[in-house]
Design a protein around this motif. Structure first.
Motif, PDB file in Angstrom:
ATOM      1  N   ALA A  10       1.357  -1.161  -0.165  1.00  5.82           N
ATOM      2  CA  ALA A  10       0.590  -0.209  -0.092  1.00  5.82           C
ATOM      3  C   ALA A  10       0.803   1.152   0.197  1.00  5.82           C
ATOM      4  CB  ALA A  10      -0.805   0.050   0.859  1.00  5.82           C
ATOM      5  N   LEU A 103      -6.696   5.168  -0.502  1.00  8.52           N
ATOM      6  CA  LEU A 103      -6.851   3.922   0.151  1.00  8.52           C
ATOM      7  C   LEU A 103      -8.777   3.907   0.084  1.00  8.52           C
ATOM      8  CD1 LEU A 103      -5.967   1.366   0.033  1.00  8.52           C
ATOM      9  CD2 LEU A 103      -4.281   1.421   2.348  1.00  8.52           C
ATOM     10  N   PHE A 113      -8.618  -3.394   3.076  1.00  6.94           N
ATOM     11  CA  PHE A 113      -7.067  -3.388   3.462  1.00  6.94           C
ATOM     12  C   PHE A 113      -6.879  -3.841   5.341  1.00  6.94           C
ATOM     13  CE2 PHE A 113      -4.522  -0.598   5.698  1.00  6.94           C
ATOM     14  CZ  PHE A 113      -2.384  -0.750   5.074  1.00  6.94           C
TER      15      PHE A 113
END
Ligand code: FDA
Ligand code: GRG
Length: 447
Positions: A10, A103, A113
């Protein structure tokens, strides 16, 4: 656990692909060894050209995601007496806050996530990646149609795939820079904080450059760093930065806010961004600009191209290399072809002496606007070539003249080769063989 897509990493690239997948309605899981606070956190100069956001329809950084506005870049000669100014708009981005925003957008659309989760191993069946083993306080098996490697230069996924797969291509250190940077607060205010400064000098930063990027919206804050070619033994960017740069008076009593460095893959893109059940984005796919080392804008391009190809493959019901191939065509035309050409240019630039650099910048061999064109398109326009050759010949620089002709010729050849990237995986092997022959001929010609 079962998802359509598993994204490993990420960072900027992982957050970007999560953003695009979320918008395409794809059921995805993003994992990172770091937690939410570490999303997008790797050491960086934080500069991104505005055109990337416009071209990809991505939101501009705003509020605390934006640390500075950029109006152009000044490139200084080794003596620092001469400069070329390249006008162009950009941003100094708060990499963590902006990546978190991307995100968050994805999460609001159903992407999940998982922080503190370490990708350990791909699961391969019948020639396809079909999932992964993840360590998150215990082993979990995640099954997926596509695993996206967004793990940066670690290449955590692709490096464990068979060597015969074109997504597993090792990085040679001569094709990389090692860069170290600090964010500091200076005692005195910074002049023209909307202009980024790049200093080329082979003694100070062999095979790279050192930079001074102010955060124009944060009084006194500046990002200063130095990169060197990755294969030079005994050459340490941090030592050089302290020896030649932080010893200057403007840094006296400055406060260090952040410090860190990393490897930058300054080369042409990976041979293929996709194979059966797998795709690669960002630094793991070597999508960095080979000349200036910026990789955030191109991470976003690779993410956009891969996300669209993934949707294509999911709709076709088979995540084969063939059904994912669209990612390569999209990326090579949009950016990879320019990278190929700039990789040729980078090889030439890294061979220049301080004397050549001083000469080129002081004589304005290439103007700022011409440099901008070359950086955007990866090609010297005919008029520019003629002008450079004329100046070089008038000033009796025969060896530079011959080399420049070779560089311009191969930049064009390589760019065209990337524009003729194969339309199917079956034709890749021949295309790679032809690329390698072109590169070998270029290196030989420049010896
Ligand atoms: P990145 O490394 O950011 O992310 C990878 C993520 O994967 C990380 O979060 C990591 O924790 C995770 N990960 C790795 N292995 C894993 C595993 N096994 N399991 C789970 N997670 C795993 N570019 C630019 O555009 N402008 C600039 O000014 C600069 N300046 C600059 C300065 C310096 C010093 C460097 C080193 C680099 C730059 N760059 C740059 C380049 C830019 O920083 C870079 O191209 C992008 O941040 C790459 O983003 P990625 O997401 O690909 O990798
Ligand atoms: C020393 C190789 C090395 C790495 C250091 C500091 C750094 C890494 C990278 C900075 C990159 C940079 C100069 C960014 C400025 C942003 C900007 C306005 C770039 C203009 O170039 P573009 O937008 O480049 O034409 P791309 O290739 O991203 O389209």
């Amino acid at each position: 656990m079962s998802y359509e897509v598993l994204v490993v990493g990420a960072g900027f690239a992982g957050a970007s692909i999560a953003y695009f997948l979320g918008r395409l309605g794809v059921k995805a899981l993003v994992v990172d060894v770091k937690g939410w606070d570490g999303v997008g956190s790797k050491p960086c100069g934080d500069a991104i050209g505005k055109h990337h956001f416009d071209e990809l329809g991505m939101p501009y950084p705003e509020g605390d995601e934006l640390q500075g506005l950029v109006k152009g870049i000044s490139i200084y000669s080794p003596s620092e007496e001469h400069e070329v100014f390249v006008e162009g708009e950009g941003f100094e981005v708060h990499r963590i806050k902006y990546a978190q925003r991307l995100l968050s957008d994805a999460i609001s659309r159903g992407v999940e996530f998982l922080g503190g989760a370490h990708f350990r191993e791909p699961i391969i069946k019948n020639g396809y990646v079909v999932g992964a083993k993840i360590w998150a306080g215990g082993f979990k098996e995640v099954s997926s149609k596509v695993v996206v490697d967004a793990s940066g230069v670690a290449r955590s996924v692709v490096r464990l795939l068979p060597k015969s797969w074109p997504v597993n291509e090792e990085l040679s250190l001569s094709d990389a820079n090692i860069a170290y940077r600090e964010v500091r607060v200076l005692k005195n205010s910074i002049e023209k904080p909307e202009i980024l400064r790049i200093y080329v000098n082979n003694e100070v930063a062999p095979g790279g450059y050192w930079w001074f990027f102010p955060y124009s919206l944060l009084e006194g804050y500046v990002n200063i760093g130095l990169g060197v070619r990755g294969d030079l033994r005994g050459v340490h960017p941090k030592e050089l930065l302290y020896k030649y740069v932080f010893s200057r008076s403007e840094f006296k009593d400055s406060r260090v806010v952040e410090a860190g460095g990393a490897l930058v893959p300054t080369r042409r893109p990976i041979t293929s961004l996709v194979w059966n059940g797998v795709a690669v984005v960002g630094d793991a796919a070597y999508v960095v600009n080979p000349v200036h080392g910026g990789g955030k804008g191109s991470s976003m391009i690779s993410a956009k191209c891969v996300s669209e190809a993934v949707l294509n493959a999911l709709e076709a019901g088979d995540a084969s290399a063939k059904n994912l191939w669209k990612a390569n065509i999209c990326f090579m035309v949009r950016y990879g072809c320019k990278q190929g050409a700039l990789d040729v240019f980078r090889y030439f630039l890294q061979k220049l002496s301080n004397d050549d650099l001083e000469f080129s910048i002081s004589r304005k061999l290439v103007s700022g606007s011409e440099l901008n064109e070359i950086s955007l398109k990866g090609r010297f326009e005919v008029g520019v070539v003629d002008k450079i050759l004329k100046i070089a010949s008038l000033l009796r620089r025969p060896s530079l003249l011959i080399k420049l002709k070779t560089v311009v010729k191969y930049m064009d050849l390589i760019k065209d080769h990337y524009l003729n990237y194969p339309s199917t995986p079956e034709r890749l092997e021949k295309w790679v063989a032809d690329l390698n022959s072109l590169l070998a001929a270029y290196y030989e010609a420049l010896k």
